[in-house]
Design an enzyme around this catalytic site. Structure first.
Site, PDB file in Angstrom:
ATOM      1  N   SER A 196       0.833  -5.744 -47.469  1.00 14.73           N
ATOM      2  CA  SER A 196       0.721  -6.498 -46.222  1.00 14.73           C
ATOM      3  C   SER A 196       0.528  -8.000 -46.402  1.00 14.73           C
ATOM      4  CB  SER A 196      -0.418  -5.932 -45.384  1.00 14.73           C
ATOM      5  OG  SER A 196      -1.632  -6.081 -46.072  1.00 14.73           O
ATOM      6  N   HIS A 234       2.242  -0.147 -42.562  1.00 11.64           N
ATOM      7  CA  HIS A 234       3.036  -1.302 -42.128  1.00 11.64           C
ATOM      8  C   HIS A 234       4.532  -1.023 -42.145  1.00 11.64           C
ATOM      9  CE1 HIS A 234       0.200  -4.616 -41.592  1.00 11.64           C
ATOM     10  NE2 HIS A 234      -0.499  -4.111 -42.591  1.00 11.64           N
ATOM     11  N   LYS A 275      -0.641   0.590 -35.414  1.00  9.89           N
ATOM     12  CA  LYS A 275       0.149  -0.629 -35.614  1.00  9.89           C
ATOM     13  C   LYS A 275       1.412  -0.554 -34.731  1.00  9.89           C
ATOM     14  CE  LYS A 275      -1.849  -2.241 -39.891  1.00  9.89           C
ATOM     15  NZ  LYS A 275      -2.494  -1.446 -40.911  1.00  9.89           N
TER      16      LYS A 275
HETATM   17  C1  LIG Z   1      -3.855  -1.029 -41.350  1.00  9.44           C
HETATM   18  C2  LIG Z   1      -3.835  -0.176 -42.523  1.00  9.44           C
HETATM   19  C3  LIG Z   1      -4.706   0.915 -42.649  1.00  9.44           C
HETATM   20  C4  LIG Z   1      -5.776   1.206 -41.622  1.00  9.44           C
HETATM   21  O1  LIG Z   1      -5.237   1.843 -40.516  1.00  9.44           O
HETATM   22  P1  LIG Z   1      -6.236   2.257 -39.336  1.00  9.44           P
HETATM   23  O2  LIG Z   1      -5.521   3.359 -38.631  1.00  9.44           O
HETATM   24  O3  LIG Z   1      -6.424   1.040 -38.497  1.00  9.44           O
HETATM   25  O4  LIG Z   1      -7.486   2.699 -39.969  1.00  9.44           O
HETATM   26  C5  LIG Z   1      -4.603   1.719 -43.754  1.00  9.44           C
HETATM   27  N1  LIG Z   1      -3.695   1.463 -44.723  1.00  9.44           N
HETATM   28  C6  LIG Z   1      -2.860   0.415 -44.653  1.00  9.44           C
HETATM   29  C7  LIG Z   1      -1.871   0.190 -45.747  1.00  9.44           C
HETATM   30  C8  LIG Z   1      -2.910  -0.446 -43.555  1.00  9.44           C
HETATM   31  O5  LIG Z   1      -2.091  -1.486 -43.496  1.00  9.44           O
END
Ligand SMILES: *Cc1c(COP(=O)(O)O)cnc(C)c1O
Length: 406
Positions: free
Chosen positions: A194, A222, A253
Site C-alpha cells: 500500500s 487493496h 475498502k
Molecule cells: C486495510 C488493510 C487491512 C485491514 O483491513 P480492515 O478490514 O480495515 O481491518 C488488512 N490488510 C491489508 C493489506 C490492508 O490494506
C-alpha cells in the site's frame, strides 16, 4: 489513575509530536465521496480507499437499510451459538465465487481475519505429537499479518522474513529448509503493497509455492475491486486468478467501505477455521446491514463494469497528467499513485498547501517509508469526476511550482 502513568503517556505523545509521527485526525463533516466537507469547505478527496466510490453509493446505502429492516441491527452472538443468519452464508458463497475458491469465512475486519489465521493453524496439534511449522513473510507485509504471526507459538513456528519482493531470497530460504521436517510451510504476502501500489509477484509466488509444497497466503485488501480486468484483484491482474491457496481481504475498502473481512480457500481449511479461529469463535458476527451492503457491492461489480472502467480511466489520466506536469510518481497501474518528494518537511508542507487549495492528501514519511523517500500518497477513485481530477491537477501544478518541486 496513578499520575506517574499519565506522565508516561504524555511523554510518549510529546515524543511523537517531536518526531513528527503523531497522527492527527481530521473530522469529515459528512459522508465519504469524491469530495468531502472539511472545516466547512468542500475539498477533493485523494486519500481514501474508496476505490469504486461505493462508500456512499445510493445502491449500497439502500442495501444496508434493507439489511437493517429485514434482519435487524445485530444478532448478539458469535456465529456458532446463534449468530449465523442465512445472509452470512450467502455472502460467504458470493466471496468464494469472486476470488475463485471453495469456501469463505467472514470476520469483523481483515485485521481480525489475519489475526485469526496463522496461529489457528500453527498452534494446533491436529493429532501430531511433535511438529514444527514455518512462515515466510514479505518484509513489507501489512501490520495485521505481522501481528497475526506474532500469535504463533515460538516453539512450534519458525518465522522468516524475506526482503520485499525478493523471490531469489525466498527460494534460497525454501531450499535451505527443503529437507527439514516441517508440517506447514506458509508463504505470506500482500497482494498490493500500500505504500507503493506495487503488485506482489504472484505468478512467481504461485510457481514457487507449488514447487516447494508450500501454502500461498495473499491478503488482497487493496487489490479487490481496485485492480484486474473485472475488479477481481491482484490475482486477476497477474493472470493467476483462482490459483492462490488462501485469500484474505477487507470489505472496508473498495467493496462498500464499511467493515468486514474474510478468509477464502479450501473447504476443509475454512471449516477447520470455523472451529479453531479465535476471533471468529469468540467475537460477534457481521451485522446484517454490512452483510447486505457488501453483498450489493459484489453484485454491482458483477453486473456493471462501469465502476472498474471509470477507476481505470481516472487512474490512467491522473498518472499521465502528473508526469506531464513534471512530478515523479512511482510507475504502475494501481490507483495508489505515490508522488515522490524526498524529505519529510516538504511532504508535510505540500499536503497542507494542497488542502488550502481544496485537495485532501496525506503525506507519508520515515518511519512509515524509508528515509529520504517521503511522499504524498494519492489514491484515485471511480467517484472522482473529470472536473475533480482537473481541479486536483491544477492545485498540484500551482503548489508544485510555488514550492519548487516542478
Ligand atoms: C486495510 C488493510 C487491512 C485491514 O483491513 P480492515 O478490514 O480495515 O481491518 C488488512 N490488510 C491489508 C493489506 C490492508 O490494506
Amino acid at each position: 489513575m496513578n499520575p506517574n502513568y499519565t506522565k508516561i503517556f504524555a511523554d510518549e505523545l510529546a515524543r511523537l509530536e517531536q518526531n513528527k509521527t503523531f497522527k492527527y485526525e481530521v473530522p469529515l463533516e459528512g459522508p465519504q465521496d469524491g469530495t468531502v466537507i472539511v472545516g466547512g469547505k468542500k475539498v477533493v478527496m485523494l486519500a481514501s480507499n474508496n476505490y469504486l466510490g461505493l462508500a456512499n453509493h445510493p445502491k449500497i446505502n439502500e442495501a444496508a437499510k434493507k439489511g437493517l429492516e429485514e434482519f435487524g441491527n445485530g444478532i448478539s452472538s458469535v456465529r456458532f451459538i446463534c449468530g449465523t443468519q442465512t445472509i452470512h452464508k450467502e455472502l460467504e458463497a458470493k466471496i468464494s465465487k469472486f476470488v475463485g475458491t471453495e469456501d469463505t469465512i467472514l470476520f469483523l475486519s481483515c485485521f481480525s481475519a489475519n489475526e485469526g489465521f496463522f496461529a489457528s493453524l500453527t498452534n494446533e496439534a491436529c493429532g501430531y505429537e511433535d511438529w514444527k511449522d514455518v512462515l515466510y513473510s514479505d518484509q513489507y507485509n501489512h501490520a495485521s499479518i505481522i501481528d497475526g504471526q506474532r500469535l504463533c507459538n515460538r516453539k512450534r513456528t519458525d518465522k522468516k522474513v524475506y526482503p520485499h519482493g525478493d523471490m531469489e531470497k525466498l527460494i534460497e530460504m525454501l531450499e535451505e529448509d527443503k529437507d527439514k521436517d516441517y508440517r506447514f510451510k506458509i508463504i505470506a504476502t500482500d497482494g498490493i503493497f500500500s505504500m507503493e501500489g506495487y503488485l506482489a509477484k504472484l505468478p512467481e509466488l504461485v510457481a514457487i509455492a507449488k514447487k516447494y509444497g508450500a501454502m500461498l497466503f495473499m491478503d488482497d485488501s487493496h487489490g479487490m475491486g481496485a485492480i484486474g480486468e473485472t475488479g477481481k484483484g491482484t490475482a486477476e491482474a497477474c493472470g493467476v486468478w483462482g490459483e492462490i491457496d488462501v485469500v484474505t481481504g477487507t470489505l472496508g475498502k473498495a467493496l462498500g467501505g464499511a467493515a468486514g473481512g474474510f478468509i477464502s480457500g479450501k473447504k476443509e481449511m475454512v471449516t477447520f477455521l470455523r472451529q479453531k479461529s479465535r476471533p471468529y469463535t469468540f467475537s460477534n458476527s457481521l451485522p446484517p446491514s454490512l452483510v447486505y451492503a457488501a453483498s450489493a457491492a459484489f453484485d454491482l461489480l458483477e453486473n456493471d463494469s462501469s465502476f472498474v472502467t471509470r477507476l481505470e480511466e481516472n487512474t490512467a489520466y491522473f498518472r499521465k497528467e502528473m508526469v506531464n506536469l513534471g512530478f515523479t510518481i512511482l510507475e504502475g497501474k494501481h490507483p495508489i499513485v505515490p508522488v515522490m518528494l524526498g524529505e519529510a518537511p516538504l511532504a508535510q508542507d505540500m499536503s497542507n498547501e494542497l488542502l488550502k487549495e481544496g485537495v485532501y492528501i496525506k503525506g507519508l514519511w520515515f518511519p512509515v517509508v524509508p528515509r529520504g523517500m517521503a511522499r504524498l500518497r494519492t489514491q484515485i477513485s471511480a467517484a472522482l469526476t473529470r472536473e475533480n481530477l482537473d481541479f486536483t491537477l491544477e492545485a498540484f501544478s500551482k503548489v508544485g511550482k510555488r514550492m519548487n518541486v516542478i
